[in-house]
Design an enzyme around this catalytic site. Structure first.
Site, PDB file in Angstrom:
ATOM      1  N   PRO A  24     -85.649  -2.828  52.673  1.00 15.10           N
ATOM      2  CA  PRO A  24     -86.773  -2.835  51.521  1.00 15.10           C
ATOM      3  C   PRO A  24     -86.477  -0.922  50.836  1.00 15.10           C
ATOM      4  O   PRO A  24     -86.461   0.053  51.885  1.00 15.10           O
ATOM      5  CB  PRO A  24     -88.100  -2.532  52.265  1.00 15.10           C
ATOM      6  CG  PRO A  24     -87.678  -2.128  53.883  1.00 15.10           C
ATOM      7  CD  PRO A  24     -85.813  -2.617  54.014  1.00 15.10           C
ATOM      8  N   CYS A 108     -91.296   4.185  58.048  1.00 16.52           N
ATOM      9  CA  CYS A 108     -91.686   5.440  56.961  1.00 16.52           C
ATOM     10  C   CYS A 108     -91.913   6.483  57.825  1.00 16.52           C
ATOM     11  O   CYS A 108     -93.058   6.839  58.138  1.00 16.52           O
ATOM     12  CB  CYS A 108     -92.668   5.198  55.835  1.00 16.52           C
ATOM     13  SG  CYS A 108     -92.552   5.666  54.338  1.00 16.52           S
ATOM     14  N   LYS A 147     -89.238  -2.542  61.101  1.00 13.93           N
ATOM     15  CA  LYS A 147     -88.820  -1.755  61.191  1.00 13.93           C
ATOM     16  C   LYS A 147     -88.881  -0.494  61.404  1.00 13.93           C
ATOM     17  O   LYS A 147     -89.746  -0.524  60.617  1.00 13.93           O
ATOM     18  CB  LYS A 147     -88.106  -2.198  59.696  1.00 13.93           C
ATOM     19  CG  LYS A 147     -87.490  -1.286  58.861  1.00 13.93           C
ATOM     20  CD  LYS A 147     -86.922  -1.554  57.926  1.00 13.93           C
ATOM     21  CE  LYS A 147     -85.380  -0.086  57.232  1.00 13.93           C
ATOM     22  NZ  LYS A 147     -85.936   1.148  56.902  1.00 13.93           N
ATOM     23  N   ASN A 208     -78.914  -0.097  61.044  1.00 16.30           N
ATOM     24  CA  ASN A 208     -79.243   0.163  59.848  1.00 16.30           C
ATOM     25  C   ASN A 208     -79.218   2.146  60.033  1.00 16.30           C
ATOM     26  O   ASN A 208     -79.442   2.573  60.597  1.00 16.30           O
ATOM     27  CB  ASN A 208     -80.617   0.360  59.402  1.00 16.30           C
ATOM     28  CG  ASN A 208     -81.250   1.080  57.527  1.00 16.30           C
ATOM     29  OD1 ASN A 208     -82.298   2.030  58.108  1.00 16.30           O
ATOM     30  ND2 ASN A 208     -80.298   1.169  56.892  1.00 16.30           N
ATOM     31  N   GLY A 209     -78.430   2.727  58.753  1.00 16.27           N
ATOM     32  CA  GLY A 209     -78.685   3.300  58.836  1.00 16.27           C
ATOM     33  C   GLY A 209     -76.999   4.159  58.257  1.00 16.27           C
ATOM     34  O   GLY A 209     -75.794   3.764  58.874  1.00 16.27           O
ATOM     35  N   ASP A 210     -76.172   4.737  57.227  1.00 20.96           N
ATOM     36  CA  ASP A 210     -75.244   5.458  56.457  1.00 20.96           C
ATOM     37  C   ASP A 210     -73.938   3.662  56.144  1.00 20.96           C
ATOM     38  O   ASP A 210     -73.236   4.423  56.446  1.00 20.96           O
ATOM     39  CB  ASP A 210     -74.678   6.402  57.963  1.00 20.96           C
ATOM     40  CG  ASP A 210     -76.052   7.595  57.739  1.00 20.96           C
ATOM     41  OD1 ASP A 210     -75.956   8.079  57.207  1.00 20.96           O
ATOM     42  OD2 ASP A 210     -76.065   8.176  58.857  1.00 20.96           O
TER      43      ASP A 210
HETATM   44  C1  LIG Z   1     -85.376   5.377  47.822  1.00 18.54           C
HETATM   45  C2  LIG Z   1     -85.577   5.070  49.176  1.00 18.54           C
HETATM   46  C3  LIG Z   1     -87.099   4.013  49.094  1.00 18.54           C
HETATM   47  C4  LIG Z   1     -87.272   3.874  50.763  1.00 18.54           C
HETATM   48  N1  LIG Z   1     -88.141   2.740  51.031  1.00 18.54           N
HETATM   49  C5  LIG Z   1     -88.404   2.332  52.059  1.00 18.54           C
HETATM   50  C6  LIG Z   1     -89.274   0.961  52.014  1.00 18.54           C
HETATM   51  O1  LIG Z   1     -90.488   1.246  51.039  1.00 18.54           O
HETATM   52  N2  LIG Z   1     -89.448   0.494  53.286  1.00 18.54           N
HETATM   53  C7  LIG Z   1     -88.329   0.776  54.669  1.00 18.54           C
HETATM   54  O2  LIG Z   1     -88.698   0.385  55.380  1.00 18.54           O
HETATM   55  N3  LIG Z   1     -87.760   1.916  54.099  1.00 18.54           N
HETATM   56  C8  LIG Z   1     -87.589   2.073  53.217  1.00 18.54           C
HETATM   57  N4  LIG Z   1     -86.501   3.081  53.636  1.00 18.54           N
HETATM   58  C9  LIG Z   1     -85.841   3.746  53.955  1.00 18.54           C
HETATM   59  C10 LIG Z   1     -84.146   2.705  54.148  1.00 18.54           C
HETATM   60  O3  LIG Z   1     -84.913   1.420  53.864  1.00 18.54           O
HETATM   61  C11 LIG Z   1     -82.991   3.025  55.446  1.00 18.54           C
HETATM   62  O4  LIG Z   1     -83.755   2.641  56.409  1.00 18.54           O
HETATM   63  C12 LIG Z   1     -82.698   4.449  54.947  1.00 18.54           C
HETATM   64  O5  LIG Z   1     -82.461   4.312  53.581  1.00 18.54           O
HETATM   65  C13 LIG Z   1     -81.365   4.776  55.679  1.00 18.54           C
HETATM   66  O6  LIG Z   1     -80.002   3.223  55.545  1.00 18.54           O
HETATM   67  P1  LIG Z   1     -78.795   3.737  54.283  1.00 18.54           P
HETATM   68  O7  LIG Z   1     -78.636   4.831  55.184  1.00 18.54           O
HETATM   69  O8  LIG Z   1     -78.526   2.547  54.113  1.00 18.54           O
HETATM   70  O9  LIG Z   1     -79.999   4.779  52.868  1.00 18.54           O
HETATM   71  C14 LIG Z   1     -86.274   3.942  51.553  1.00 18.54           C
HETATM   72  C15 LIG Z   1     -85.446   4.705  51.489  1.00 18.54           C
HETATM   73  C16 LIG Z   1     -85.165   4.859  50.722  1.00 18.54           C
HETATM   74  C17 LIG Z   1     -84.067   6.378  49.907  1.00 18.54           C
END
Ligand SMILES: Cc1cc2nc3c(=O)[nH]c(=O)nc-3n(C[C@H](O)[C@H](O)[C@H](O)COP(=O)(O)O)c2cc1C
Length: 335
Positions: A24, A108, A147, A208-210
């Site tokens: 998300p 969040c 999450k 999740n993450g990176d």
């Molecule tokens: C622009 C943006 C919006 C996000 N919005 C949400 C959200 O609506 N709900 C949520 O659970 N996490 C949100 N996140 C966190 C991501 O879902 C994810 O957990 C986080 O970016 C780590 O994963 P990544 O390293 O693949 O980016 C958001 C992150 C970004 C950068």
């Protein structure tokens, strides 16, 4: 390696035929963006942006879950709030609209949300978090998932016990962003810790993450033994990335990343959809996607600077078409 994830709801078992999911992402994963991602990732679970429970109940957030059942493939609706009744009511609306599952946001870090007790604040208010999962999973038939992050401000919080409690309360799957709330997006995600949690839980655990590309995805699966992966920032400007990762996990060969010309045409397609849905405001939304997509080829910087200054959709299209004309055959084939 099995590519199937099984999730239990109240009396239903749901199956996802891909190990890689779309995070998300507030301000990004609307239905127009999901449609682009879906082209390359037919089997993946894609999430909506997080949606406030009150906005669904009062109707003004309803367009975010409008006719989810008509989209191709599974869509998870993520809700944020800390009131069990409000989240249950919102979850029922989302289920009626065709949600494949309901996810509760417990990660969040945004102050506006955590100050009111939602998002990552639920990691601290564990009894309420447990109550939320119990009530929401009783209110709907579809699976209810969570999450979250590795903790509020350090890693000594016995997050394992918290997650076991969420599992016992009815959570059908838990996604873990491998950072604490205090860490925000700094440092690197702790895949080792996610792996230790995976060993403890019986329900599917999603890492999740990176994870930005197939190599990260395969490394993360190896290190965590997680049931699946979720990709966030890696999708920005690259809606094909989920499909590319899915191919790698399924050990399929022949994934075709769009070439430069196709990427530029994708910007036009995205813009057209945004304008159709949101009128001139669509151009503002398109600008951030343009700056993410328009990169890594010789003319990219100049074009990007011109595109984000374009005053209307026609100017964007003219600039892109002109650039495509100047690409020579070799460049057109480059990715
Ligand atoms: C622009 C943006 C919006 C996000 N919005 C949400 C959200 O609506 N709900 C949520 O659970 N996490 C949100 N996140 C966190 C991501 O879902 C994810 O957990 C986080 O970016 C780590 O994963 P990544 O390293 O693949 O980016 C958001 C992150 C970004 C950068």
């Amino acid at each position: 390696m099995s590519s199937i994830i099984k999730l239990k709801g109240k009396g239903v078992t749901k199956i996802i035929k891909s190990k890689v999911m779309l995070s998300p992402l507030a301000g990004v994963t609307d239905k127009i963006f999901r449609k682009l991602v879906r082209k390359w990732a037919p089997d993946s679970l894609l999430f909506t942006e997080m949606i406030n429970a009150t906005s669904l109940k009062k109707g003004y957030g309803i367009q975010k879950i409008d006719q989810l059942g008509l989209e191709h493939g599974p869509i998870g609706v993520q809700i944020f709030d800390n009131r069990p009744y409000a989240v249950s009511e919102a979850a029922k609306l989302a289920e009626d609209s065709g949600a494949f599952l309901i996810d509760i946001n417990m990660g969040c870090p945004v102050k506006k949300i955590s100050k009111k007790g939602g998002g990552s604040a639920l990691i601290k208010d564990r009894l309420l978090a447990i109550e939320l999962v119990k009530r929401v999973s009783n209110a709907v038939k579809v699976p209810v998932t969570v999450k979250t992050r590795l903790g509020w401000d350090n890693k000594q919080e016995n997050i394992e016990e918290f997650l076991l409690n969420l599992q016992d309360s009815g959570a059908a799957m838990i996604t873990i962003h491998g950072r604490t709330r205090k860490e925000g997006f700094s440092g690197t995600a702790d895949w080792g810790m996610i792996g230790r949690i995976k060993e403890l839980l019986e329900i599917p655990v999603i890492a999740n993450g990176d994870i930005k590309n197939p190599k990260d995805a395969l490394n993360c699966l190896k290190k965590t033994n997680a049931d699946g992966l979720m990709v966030g920032r890696g999708i920005l400007g690259s809606p094909w990335k989920l499909g590319e990762i899915d191919y790698a996990i399924k050990e399929l060969i022949g994934f075709k990343e769009p070439n430069i010309e196709e990427k530029l045409l994708l910007i036009i397609e995205h813009l057209d959809e945004l304008i159709k849905e949101k009128g001139t405001h669509g151009l503002l939304i398109a600008r951030k996607h343009i700056s993410w997509t328009c990169k890594n080829f010789p003319q990219a910087t100049k074009l990007r600077n011109n595109l984000v200054r374009a005053i209307d959709a026609d100017e964007v299209k003219q600039l892109i078409n002109k650039t495509i004309e100047t690409l020579n055959t070799d460049q057109k084939l480059l990715i």
